[in-house]
Design a protein around this motif. Structure first.
Motif, PDB file in Angstrom:
ATOM      1  N   THR A  98       0.850  -1.190   0.000  1.00 25.99           N
ATOM      2  CA  THR A  98       0.000   0.000   0.000  1.00 25.99           C
ATOM      3  C   THR A  98       0.886   1.241   0.000  1.00 25.99           C
ATOM      4  O   THR A  98       2.087   1.160   0.293  1.00 25.99           O
ATOM      5  N   ALA A  99       0.304   2.383  -0.314  1.00 23.07           N
ATOM      6  CA  ALA A  99       1.052   3.630  -0.340  1.00 23.07           C
ATOM      7  C   ALA A  99       1.395   4.071   1.080  1.00 23.07           C
ATOM      8  O   ALA A  99       0.651   3.794   2.021  1.00 23.07           O
ATOM      9  N   GLY A 100       2.524   4.750   1.214  1.00 23.40           N
ATOM     10  CA  GLY A 100       2.862   5.333   2.513  1.00 23.40           C
ATOM     11  C   GLY A 100       1.842   6.417   2.813  1.00 23.40           C
ATOM     12  O   GLY A 100       1.308   7.052   1.895  1.00 23.40           O
ATOM     13  N   ARG A 101       1.513   6.587   4.074  1.00 29.31           N
ATOM     14  CA  ARG A 101       0.553   7.636   4.445  1.00 29.31           C
ATOM     15  C   ARG A 101       0.876   8.130   5.837  1.00 29.31           C
ATOM     16  O   ARG A 101       1.476   7.400   6.628  1.00 29.31           O
ATOM     17  N   THR A 102       0.463   9.385   6.149  1.00 24.24           N
ATOM     18  CA  THR A 102       0.715   9.898   7.493  1.00 24.24           C
ATOM     19  C   THR A 102      -0.496   9.651   8.375  1.00 24.24           C
ATOM     20  O   THR A 102      -1.611   9.459   7.872  1.00 24.24           O
TER      21      THR A 102
END
Ligand code: GTP
Ligand code: GTP
Ligand code: MG
Ligand code: MG
Lengths: 281, 300
Positions: free
Chosen positions: B195-199
């Motif tokens: 999955t995409a990195g996210r904050t």
């Protein structure tokens, strides 16, 4: 001053807690609190409100923001350096966009010849920004990439002698405790030296605001080994921190150049000490 | 390091026979400093020191030992036990159990975490590690980062495993549905979703993660954390866990010289197993977590 509004030990304890919570570290926090106590004593400040203002001002005075001074005669070459995953490639793209708005024409160098799809990642940004890029197949010699990039950059400069041309060179993530990787980086910089008659090298260390005390170690070792000209702080949108830059700026005397606060090209601006300290509290 | 610091402050107690209030307070102060330096969460440090104080009071200091090494050992053992040490000298590191979905007789794993934590690389490592037992299919659900799919595809090639070609499809549910169909058709009994990195502050991206979890229904959701993370790490991990339940943890970049306090904070508070440690950039650099080795490293 009424007792509840007076500066007491709790004031200092709470300030230490928020500094530590922001990753400022023990050493810097202790140094800062000692300096603050002295400042409050000298200025005879007794109330908390006034003391809070003094402490913010003192923090701001201990941070140094700076900008790279480009010579009028040489082509600037900026290397993006740092440990794995901190945002070097993204920051390079953002600086290219920022400089483009300021009239600079950038040549991109895909200096990460090690990681899977590193060149492809930077190529995407080159295409998006309409800028030329020099790249090589995965596994190529990174020093050869530097050579080709500077050669191409100077060729462009010869054609566009009136324009402000700059080379932005990416490098692969590397942990500062890996001697062989530090040697590889020195080799890349050594190749750049071959062009020193016409170019001027700047080394930017990219620091990730979500990381803790190791960032100081990163700055210290990279600076000792290579000489760092400035810091880009990334991912400040991910947390309220980045307090490690106090120690990096104050103890290592490294200027804070830019701040990155998100994943879009516009989430990037020159480092502003005032807004950084205000956001911390 | 801590043992030096403890020796320094407790040196005057070398002739005493018990750990008492006074020498314990000095030792706790040293330990607090060592743990802050190691990026352990302030919240975890407070609670942990309170527990250690109770355990240490009254401990005997036998002949040949000094209070500092009794204290150090008490502390290190307490830490290792907390992290899952079985208390025996012949320690067996935690070994990752691949969950099996009985209904599908296959496994779906998804990785999540902050930007740059090492998710994509770790999927490559997991694929290499698990390809002996399973036939993995690597799927990228990162529709945000430039060249994310290319990166995963390249790693799949390196690991010698299958990669799901999604031909520019940008609808996540479509990708998930098609990947599962493809896996069934080609007998891949393990799907690894990147999955995409996210904050932890980006509500849209947290919603995306929840949607991915609800739709992909993974048998394991693994949170990937950079071992160099600072004080905000605990809150970040809690937010991910609240968004979609995390089943286990992987800490990457342990080949750095960080002491890695984030592992203690996150593992202890979320009470989750550490599936693996990332110990380098190569696909082979995946290790089992050893509580005793980590405790020694944390205390420097
Ligand atoms: N939220 C946020 N994410 C960022 C920021 N800067 C970079 N990122 C993200 O962090 C991740 C890593 O960025 P990269 O530019 O690939 O980092 P890198 O240092 O070049 O990584 P390596 O080359 O693998 O060492 C990507 O997902 C970026 O989008 C930022 O300021 N905020
Ligand atoms: N030294 C070291 N580097 C690692 C380790 N794990 C990953 N990396 C590196 O960390 C950087 C980031 O890895 P990625 O796999 O791109 O991270 P990611 O979490 O997928 O990044 P995003 O998708 O942008 O969020 C790369 O340079 C990897 O090679 C590790 O255990 N040790
Ligand atoms: Mg990069
Ligand atoms: Mg990724």
């Amino acid at each position: 001053v009424e007792k509840s509004a007076r500066v007491d030990e709790a004031f200092f304890t709470e300030l230490e807690e928020s500094l530590l919570a922001s990753d400022a570290g023990l050493k810097f926090s202790a140094l800062f609190l000692a300096g603050l106590r002295e400042e409050l004593r000298q200025k005879k400040i007794l109330d908390k409100k006034h003391a809070a203002i003094i402490s913010k001002d003192l923090l701001k005075s201990w941070l140094r923001q700076g900008s790279l001074e480009f010579s009028k005669t040489k082509v600037p070459v900026i290397f993006f350096i740092g440990v794995n995953g901190v945002g070097k490639t993204s920051s390079l793209a953002k600086l290219a966009a920022y400089l483009k708005a300021k009239g600079f024409y950038s040549m991109l160098g895909a200096g990460d010849t090690f990681r899977a799809a590193a060149s492809e990642q930077l190529s995407f940004w080159a295409k998006r920004l309409g800028l030329p890029i020099v790249k090589k197949p995965q596994g190529s010699d990174s020093a050869a990439l530097v050579y080709d990039t500077l050669e191409s950059t100077l060729a462009i400069k010869d054609k566009k002698s009136e324009e402000a041309v700059i080379a932005l060179i990416d490098s692969s993530g590397r942990l500062q405790n890996k001697v062989a990787l530090m040697e590889e980086l020195k080799k890349m910089l050594g190749v750049a030296k071959k062009f020193e008659e016409r170019t001027e090298v700047f080394k930017i260390l990219v620091v990730d605001a979500t990381l803790g005390q190791n960032s100081f170690e990163q700055a210290k070792v990279f600076h000792e080994n290579l000489g760092i000209d400035g810091i880009i702080l990334t991912k400040t949108d991910s947390s309220s921190c980045g307090g490690i830059v106090f120690a990096i700026s104050h103890e290592l005397k490294l200027p804070l150049l830019y701040i990155s606060f998100g994943e879009s090209l516009e989430n990037f601006s020159p480092f502003d000490v005032d807004s950084f300290v205000e956001a911390l509290f | 390091n801590l043992s030096k610091g403890l020796t320094a402050v407790l040196s005057k107690f070398s002739l005493k026979q018990k750990l008492n209030e006074e020498n314990i307070e000095l030792a706790l102060r040293e330990i607090r400093m060592a743990l802050i330096d190691a990026d352990v969460s302030l919240f975890v440090i407070k609670n942990f020191l309170a527990e250690v104080r109770e355990k240490a009071l009254g401990k005997e200091v036998f002949k040949g030992l000094t209070p500092s090494n009794v204290f150090f050992k008490t502390f290190r053992d307490e830490l290792a036990l907390l992290l899952g040490w079985n208390g025996e000298s012949s320690e067996k590191p935690y070994s990752f159990q691949l969950p099996l979905n009985e209904a599908t007789s296959s496994t779906v794993i998804m990785l999540c975490g902050l930007q740059g934590s090492g998710k994509t690389t770790t999927i490559g490592k997991l694929a290499l590690y698990l390809k002996e037992k399973r036939d993995p299919l690597l799927v990228s659900l990162d529709i945000h980062r430039p060249a994310a799919a290319e990166q995963l595809q390249r790693l799949a090639q390196q690991a010698g495993v299958a990669y799901f070609e999604q031909e520019g499809e940008r609808r996540l549910k479509k990708i998930i549905k098609n990947a599962k169909k493809y896996a069934k058709k080609h007998s891949h009994n393990l799907i690894l979703f990147d999955t995409a990195g996210r904050t932890q502050l980006d509500t849209d991206m947290l919603d995306e993660l929840q949607t991915i979890g609800d739709f992909a229904k993974p048998d394991a959701n693994i949170l990937v954390c950079d071992s160099m993370l600072g004080q905000e790490a605990l809150r970040t991990a809690e937010t991910f866990h609240k968004t979609y339940p995390v089943n286990s943890l992987i800490f990457t970049k342990f080949d750095s010289d960080t002491r890695g306090g984030v592992l203690l904070s996150v593992k202890h508070v979320l009470s989750l197993p550490v599936a693996f440690i990332g110990s380098g950039e190569k696909l082979e650099d995946l290790e089992a977590f050893s509580p005793i080795r980590y405790a020694d490293r944390l205390l420097g």
